[in-house]
Design an enzyme around this catalytic site. Structure first.
Site, PDB file in Angstrom:
ATOM      1  CG  HIS A 177       2.053  -8.221  -6.657  1.00 54.76           C
ATOM      2  ND1 HIS A 177       2.745  -6.937  -5.973  1.00 54.76           N
ATOM      3  CD2 HIS A 177       1.149  -7.307  -7.299  1.00 54.76           C
ATOM      4  CE1 HIS A 177       2.015  -6.708  -5.098  1.00 54.76           C
ATOM      5  NE2 HIS A 177       0.901  -6.286  -5.714  1.00 54.76           N
ATOM      6  CD  GLU A 200       6.135  -9.293  -5.465  1.00 55.84           C
ATOM      7  OE1 GLU A 200       6.577  -8.762  -6.979  1.00 55.84           O
ATOM      8  OE2 GLU A 200       5.160  -8.140  -5.281  1.00 55.84           O
ATOM      9  CD  GLU A 248      -2.172   1.068  -0.205  1.00 55.95           C
ATOM     10  OE1 GLU A 248      -1.836   2.702  -0.888  1.00 55.95           O
ATOM     11  OE2 GLU A 248      -3.276   0.433  -0.344  1.00 55.95           O
ATOM     12  CB  ILE A 278      -2.953  -6.979  -6.210  1.00 54.64           C
ATOM     13  CG1 ILE A 278      -3.125  -8.849  -6.991  1.00 54.64           C
ATOM     14  CG2 ILE A 278      -4.100  -7.313  -5.191  1.00 54.64           C
ATOM     15  CD1 ILE A 278      -2.278  -9.317  -5.263  1.00 54.64           C
ATOM     16  CB  CYS A 328       2.032  -3.541  -7.410  1.00 49.06           C
ATOM     17  SG  CYS A 328       0.382  -3.128  -7.367  1.00 49.06           S
TER      18      CYS A 328
HETATM   19  N1  GLN Z   1      -3.039   0.090  -4.536  1.00 53.01           N
HETATM   20  C1  GLN Z   1      -1.885   0.003  -4.232  1.00 53.01           C
HETATM   21  C2  GLN Z   1      -1.311   1.048  -4.093  1.00 53.01           C
HETATM   22  O1  GLN Z   1      -1.536   2.018  -4.175  1.00 53.01           O
HETATM   23  C3  GLN Z   1      -1.161  -0.763  -4.845  1.00 53.01           C
HETATM   24  C4  GLN Z   1      -1.261  -2.166  -4.501  1.00 53.01           C
HETATM   25  C5  GLN Z   1      -0.515  -3.471  -4.969  1.00 53.01           C
HETATM   26  O2  GLN Z   1       0.610  -3.811  -4.349  1.00 53.01           O
HETATM   27  N2  GLN Z   1      -0.662  -4.539  -4.454  1.00 53.01           N
HETATM   28  O3  GLN Z   1      -0.409   1.624  -3.104  1.00 53.01           O
END
Ligand code: GLN
EC number: 4.3.3.6
Length: 190
Positions: A172, A174, A48, A136, A79
């Site tokens: 991702h 990973e 996040e 995600i 991400c």
């Molecule tokens: N939506 C998340 C963000 O803005 C990122 C999601 C993720 O890393 N899977 O940080």
């Protein structure tokens, strides 16, 4: 030997450390400035980005991160890590800042909410065959500057980019024990 730090404020730190370990590379968690100083390269994990930004500020890591990334530290962002590497951010949380370094505009949560998360096989420049991309609440790259190479796209939106020693993916690499993306980062950026 190259030491690769994984920013360990929040997110899938363990998965990145495991990927580095499988590749025989020394990985280490980074939560403090001295730990950052001891690294030659960096991974900004998925998770996040808002929480990571807030925690980096609280831990006095935001400026040191900007300094290292901005002065040539090879960095892979996945991400949320892609969000953190963006010079320009759309749909960030109130006041959300990035580390920056990659000349791109990233739209956070661009592919939709958690329920719209998806997986797809993608072609990635520099890798044979396809990569299974796990998305995600993923961002996409809305616009890139002239020095940025697009490595992969989904529905016309860049989801993998590289600029000199910086690389970022919306997905991702990973999470599924396919370490080719990490290898590509280490081979071409470090
Ligand atoms: N939506 C998340 C963000 O803005 C990122 C999601 C993720 O890393 N899977 O940080």
């Amino acid at each position: 030997m190259t030491t690769v730090g994984v920013l360990a404020l929040q997110g899938d730190v363990r998965e990145h450390l495991a990927a580095l370990d499988r590749l025989g590379v020394k990985g280490t968690s980074v939560r403090r400035r001295e730990e950052l100083d001891a690294c030659d390269a960096l991974v900004l994990p998925g998770g996040e980005s808002t929480a990571m930004w807030r925690l980096a500020r609280t831990f006095d890591l935001l400026d040191p991160l900007r300094d290292r990334v901005g002065t040539g530290m090879p960095t892979l962002g996945t991400c949320a890590g892609m969000v953190l590497l963006a010079d320009r951010l759309l749909d960030g949380a109130d006041g959300q800042e990035t580390i920056g370094g990659l000349d791109m505009t990233v739209r956070r949560n661009a592919f939709g909410r958690q329920t719209e998360s998806f997986e797809t096989d993608l072609e990635v420049t520099g890798l044979d065959g396809t990569v299974h991309g796990v998305f995600i609440r993923a961002p996409w790259v809305e616009e890139v500057g002239p020095g940025v190479e697009v490595l992969a796209s989904v529905a016309g939106h860049p989801v993998g980019v590289r600029q000199d020693q910086l690389m970022a993916t919306s997905f991702h690499p990973e999470v599924n024990a396919d370490d080719r993306l990490h290898r590509l980062f280490l081979d071409t950026c470090c």
